[in-house]
Design an enzyme around this catalytic site. Structure first.
Site, PDB file in Angstrom:
ATOM      1  N   SER A  69      44.560  49.279  39.402  1.00  0.00           N
ATOM      2  CA  SER A  69      45.384  48.171  38.919  1.00  0.00           C
ATOM      3  C   SER A  69      46.595  47.993  39.824  1.00  0.00           C
ATOM      4  CB  SER A  69      45.844  48.488  37.493  1.00  0.00           C
ATOM      5  OG  SER A  69      46.775  47.541  37.045  1.00  0.00           O
TER       6      SER A  69
ATOM      7  N   GLY B 259      48.450  39.853  39.097  1.00  0.00           N
ATOM      8  CA  GLY B 259      47.470  40.591  39.885  1.00  0.00           C
ATOM      9  C   GLY B 259      48.119  41.309  41.053  1.00  0.00           C
TER      10      GLY B 259
ATOM     11  N   ASN C 172      42.940  40.665  32.621  1.00  0.00           N
ATOM     12  CA  ASN C 172      42.703  40.254  34.001  1.00  0.00           C
ATOM     13  C   ASN C 172      42.842  38.748  34.148  1.00  0.00           C
ATOM     14  OD1 ASN C 172      42.457  40.695  36.698  1.00  0.00           O
ATOM     15  ND2 ASN C 172      40.239  40.923  36.702  1.00  0.00           N
TER      16      ASN C 172
ATOM     17  N   THR D  10      47.958  38.091  32.637  1.00  0.00           N
ATOM     18  CA  THR D  10      48.666  39.336  32.357  1.00  0.00           C
ATOM     19  C   THR D  10      50.005  39.022  31.685  1.00  0.00           C
ATOM     20  OG1 THR D  10      47.589  40.285  34.294  1.00  0.00           O
ATOM     21  CG2 THR D  10      49.420  41.534  33.416  1.00  0.00           C
TER      22      THR D  10
HETATM   23  N1  GLY Z   1      44.006  42.982  36.480  1.00  0.00           N
HETATM   24  C1  GLY Z   1      45.080  43.033  37.369  1.00  0.00           C
HETATM   25  C2  GLY Z   1      45.566  44.409  37.630  1.00  0.00           C
HETATM   26  O1  GLY Z   1      45.390  45.288  36.817  1.00  0.00           O
HETATM   27  O2  GLY Z   1      46.098  44.640  38.677  1.00  0.00           O
END
Ligand code: GLY
Length: 583
Positions: A455, A476, A404, A384
């Protein structure tokens, strides 16, 4: 567009204590700042992206123009973190009228997605299906969001805004140690996909820092997008190649999914609480952050609500912060999902009464964990990207973008240079079973056609009469706790971006029942206290996050910015006639 008069607000009187909340579960109207900033600032995860964005600002573009350029360059120079094959959230503030909105360019489940598509014959989740390869990928939203940003909020033509990304993709750039590290960590998965190895490896070998990555197919994809706008990605050559690549690899994407994808404008989540400024003067702080389908804003405000305690003065002790994280992440697991599909009672989740009930459950000991199955520990892989932008007209962007996992699903669509995300893993494959972040979610986040996965991305503004902070991070499930820690530090008077982004971090996400901590996050005394209270501590296996923040010190008319020392980013302030670099 959401009308200002549609905004609901729930307020309770300020009580003058540290972190007492005025809860406003929804709000799109920020106040325009009293004074315009003395220049422009960008903090992003890569120097090439920061410099390209500053050039757009120097040519008269606004923060929204710069956001398009920064996003596109990041897609090229950090292909493991974000890209046209992924999605994200762009939190905007328009300086002229204080209008605030979140652009939702989150990935969306394909039309033929099914709730049990990640379960094996035995009814158990098959992690490989939701994490690697074509089935793991949602319909990308980044291109739609960038076209929307440029068209509705920007001032410069899309081809100009995308030109730096096209040039860098075509001419190449030298990769850094982060690229080398992420390829090595995902190497066994990436090797399944010949097109990925052809583009992202050095003649079949994991590249070393300094190797020049050239992406001519991605340059052509960006060129079609620049010339055609959103249809230049969601229809025609690019869409056909993406769908063909998905189908050939066992995926379920269709051209109808691309035609159906729509960017959404959402009302940010906002709330106000009491803290203090750098001189110890009490002041009201307003937090504006991401609404569903991100959990960020709700989890942040819920944790702050739980910590709002009229009987306590000064910053909350770590034990109480951990318990607030535990409770807020528990409600994330239980109640949150894409609210176009499920009803989220935001007002109740953020109500002072509910917060009081949760607060009463906090004792001197760590709370006993609920009986959830043991999740996998988070593997803490960096992924990210987050950037912050402020321009001299007071326009702001806080944007967090992702595919992701590092390099997403691992699959690159032939003829496009586009890496497909694996954001479908953010759905609940089976209620109560952990995803790659060790997060559990429930029915509200089950897979449904055209639904967006929950998310943790949390682009955020913190606003006071004398200060503005634009921030966000990556990692994340650990994004929200990073932003919470920075918010708590801000509320205690810490205002310097360089210190806020560098702070040692700790994290609890309800399940697993573990407090992960970076080196230096706790003193020996705090650690001993937490253990004595029954908390389970585990050192984070590596430092995590990559926060990029900008501060406008309104009182002193000063701009500063910082990029996380954990990353390779660049924060830069551009005053009239000169540059003033952050770190
Ligand atoms: N893919 C991590 C999130 O959107 O939290």
């Amino acid at each position: 567009m959401l009308a200002r008069d549609m905004i609901r607000r729930i307020t309770v009187p300020l009580l003058g204590m540290w972190l007492c909340m005025v809860v406003a579960p929804a709000g799109a109207g920020g106040d325009p700042q009293a004074a315009d900033p003395p220049g422009d600032a960008i903090a992003s995860a890569h120097p090439l992206a920061t410099r390209a964005g500053l050039q757009v600002l120097a040519e008269g573009g606004n923060a929204f123009d710069a956001a398009v350029t920064v996003s596109a360059v990041l897609a090229v120079v950090e292909p493991w973190n974000s890209g046209l094959g992924g999605g994200g959230f762009w939190l905007l503030h328009r300086g002229s009228d204080g209008y605030q909105v979140m652009i939702d360019g989150r990935e969306q489940a394909p039309g033929s997605a099914r709730r049990d598509m990640y379960l094996g014959d035995d009814g158990e989740p098959v992690a490989d299906r939701s994490r690697n390869g074509a089935l793991a990928a949602g319909i990308p939203g980044t291109a739609a969001a960038l076209a929307h940003l440029a068209q509705r909020y920007g001032t410069l033509p899309l081809p100009r805004l995308l030109a730096p990304a096209i040039r860098i993709a075509r001419d190449g750039f030298a990769v850094g140690p982060a690229y080398q590290d992420r390829v090595q960590r995902r190497e066994s998965i990436l090797r399944r996909f010949p097109e990925t190895v052809r583009i992202f490896f050095d003649d079949g070998f994991a590249p070393e820092a300094g190797w020049v990555l050239r992406q001519p197919e991605l340059a052509e994809t960006l060129e079609r997008f620049a010339q055609g706008g959103a249809p230049g990605f969601y229809a025609g050559t690019t869409a056909k190649r993406l769908v063909a690549a998905s189908r050939e690899a066992g995926g379920i994407w269709s051209l109808e999914d691309f035609a159906a994808y729509q960017v959404k404008e959402r009302t940010p989540i906002s709330g106000t609480f009491r803290g203090q400024d750098a001189d110890g003067r009490e002041q009201s702080i307003r937090l504006v952050s991401a609404p569903p389908p991100s959990s960020g804003g709700i989890v942040l405000l819920q944790a702050l609500n739980v910590l709002a305690d009229r009987d306590r003065r000064g910053p909350p002790p770590v034990h109480r912060v951990v318990e607030a994280m535990r409770l807020a992440y528990r409600d994330r697991a239980r109640y949150l999902g894409d609210d176009d599909f499920v009803t989220i009672d935001t007002a109740k989740l953020l109500s002072p009464d509910y917060a009081a009930a949760l607060r009463r459950a906090i004792s001197e000991r760590a709370m006993a964990p609920d009986r959830l199955p043991d999740p996998l520990p988070s593997s803490e892989q960096g992924n990210t990207t987050h950037y912050s932008i402020l321009d001299r007209h007071g326009n702001r962007v806080a944007a967090t973008l992702s595919i992701n996992f590092p390099f997403g699903s691992g699959l690159t669509a032939a003829g496009t240079g586009v890496l497909l995300n694996n954001e479908m893993d953010d759905f609940s494959a089976a209620p109560g079973r952990p995803n790659v972040w060790g997060l559990v979610t429930g029915e509200a986040n089950s897979v449904q056609p055209r639904k967006r996965p929950l998310s943790s991305m949390s682009p955020t503004f913190l606003e006071t009469d004398s200060d503005l902070l634009i921030l966000g991070s990556v990692g994340g499930s650990r994004i929200i706790s990073q932003v919470l820690q920075a918010t708590l530090a801000f509320a205690s008077g810490e205002r310097e971006p360089a210190r806020l982004v560098a702070m040692p971090r700790y994290h609890h996400q309800y399940s697993p029942d573990t407090v992960f901590h970076e080196p230096g996050a706790f003193s020996e005394a705090v650690m001993a206290d937490l253990v004595a209270r029954g908390h389970h501590l585990a050192p984070a296996s590596r430092r995590y996050g990559n926060m990029n923040a900008i501060r406008f010190d309104i009182r002193n008319h000063r701009l500063s910015a910082a990029s996380d020392p954990r990353g390779e980013g660049l924060a830069s302030v551009q005053l009239a006639g000169k540059n003033q670099n952050g770190n």
